[in-house]
Scaffold this active site. Sequence first.
Site, PDB file in Angstrom:
ATOM      1  N   LEU A   1       0.868  -1.169   0.000  1.00 18.38           N
ATOM      2  CA  LEU A   1       0.000   0.000   0.000  1.00 18.38           C
ATOM      3  C   LEU A   1       0.909   1.224   0.000  1.00 18.38           C
ATOM      4  CD1 LEU A   1      -2.647  -0.921   2.752  1.00 18.38           C
ATOM      5  CD2 LEU A   1      -2.958  -1.031   0.270  1.00 18.38           C
ATOM      6  N   ASP A   2       0.461   2.306  -0.620  1.00 14.94           N
ATOM      7  CA  ASP A   2       1.229   3.548  -0.567  1.00 14.94           C
ATOM      8  C   ASP A   2       1.490   3.935   0.889  1.00 14.94           C
ATOM      9  OD1 ASP A   2       0.978   3.650  -3.304  1.00 14.94           O
ATOM     10  OD2 ASP A   2      -0.571   5.203  -3.300  1.00 14.94           O
ATOM     11  N   ARG A   3       2.575   4.649   1.114  1.00 12.98           N
ATOM     12  CA  ARG A   3       2.916   5.096   2.468  1.00 12.98           C
ATOM     13  C   ARG A   3       1.729   5.766   3.162  1.00 12.98           C
ATOM     14  NH1 ARG A   3       6.588  10.245   2.861  1.00 12.98           N
ATOM     15  NH2 ARG A   3       4.563  11.066   2.226  1.00 12.98           N
TER      16      ARG A   3
ATOM     17  N   THR B   1      -1.489   5.580   2.441  1.00  9.67           N
ATOM     18  CA  THR B   1      -2.734   4.817   2.440  1.00  9.67           C
ATOM     19  C   THR B   1      -2.734   3.866   3.624  1.00  9.67           C
ATOM     20  OG1 THR B   1      -2.828   4.896   0.024  1.00  9.67           O
ATOM     21  CG2 THR B   1      -4.198   3.246   1.104  1.00  9.67           C
TER      22      THR B   1
ATOM     23  N   ARG C   1      -5.590   7.119  -6.868  1.00  5.08           N
ATOM     24  CA  ARG C   1      -5.273   8.541  -6.681  1.00  5.08           C
ATOM     25  C   ARG C   1      -5.244   9.283  -8.017  1.00  5.08           C
ATOM     26  NH1 ARG C   1      -0.088   8.062  -2.701  1.00  5.08           N
ATOM     27  NH2 ARG C   1      -0.219  10.351  -2.712  1.00  5.08           N
TER      28      ARG C   1
END
Length: 210
Positions: free
Chosen positions: A55-57, A59, A156
Amino acid sequence: MTDREWKVLHQDEHLIVLDKPSGLLSVPGRGADKYDSLAVQVADDFPGARNVHRLDRDTSGVIVMACDAAAHRELSRQFEQRETDKRYIAIAAGVVIEEAGKIELPLRKDFDHPPRHMVDVQLGKLALSHWQVEARYADSTRLSLIPQTGRSHQLRVHLQAIGHPILGDPLYAPAETQAAANRLMLHAIELEITHPASGERIRFVAPAPF
């Protein structure tokens, strides 16, 4: 970010499922300042645990790690073959009029502005996201999002591309929308996988913190 802000949602001898907080990298990045990450912290507490997906940092939400090599191979295959089901919650800028829809816009890295990604109808890779309105507010909308593909920053970029960037997004939202929240308002609320040992289809849920 203090240590151990993540929560264990499920654990057995083959896998561990976690609720990752916003602001923590999934895996180490480049440089000593980006070494601390969910993968490092979990491996310290559960030796042998290794990441399967990211997961993105910024998120938060459900993420699964494998506890042995066989589980890692099988779970990695499921993600690569799109055999997992994922659902996210986001709060996006503006009031979305339609009730549901899909965004099908190909994506690629934005080489001039790393680590951003961008829509490119000629050189981008297939990216498909489904969305549904959960609630409308005065100047924003709560959305349920299902990505059919797993491109980096897909949700996003897709929401930005249709004019509804996610609140608090430091990469894709204008300054006013960035300042509208104290974090990226994107959360991985559900993940469904096939258990690598039992073959059972199982679903994990991490309630949205917003």
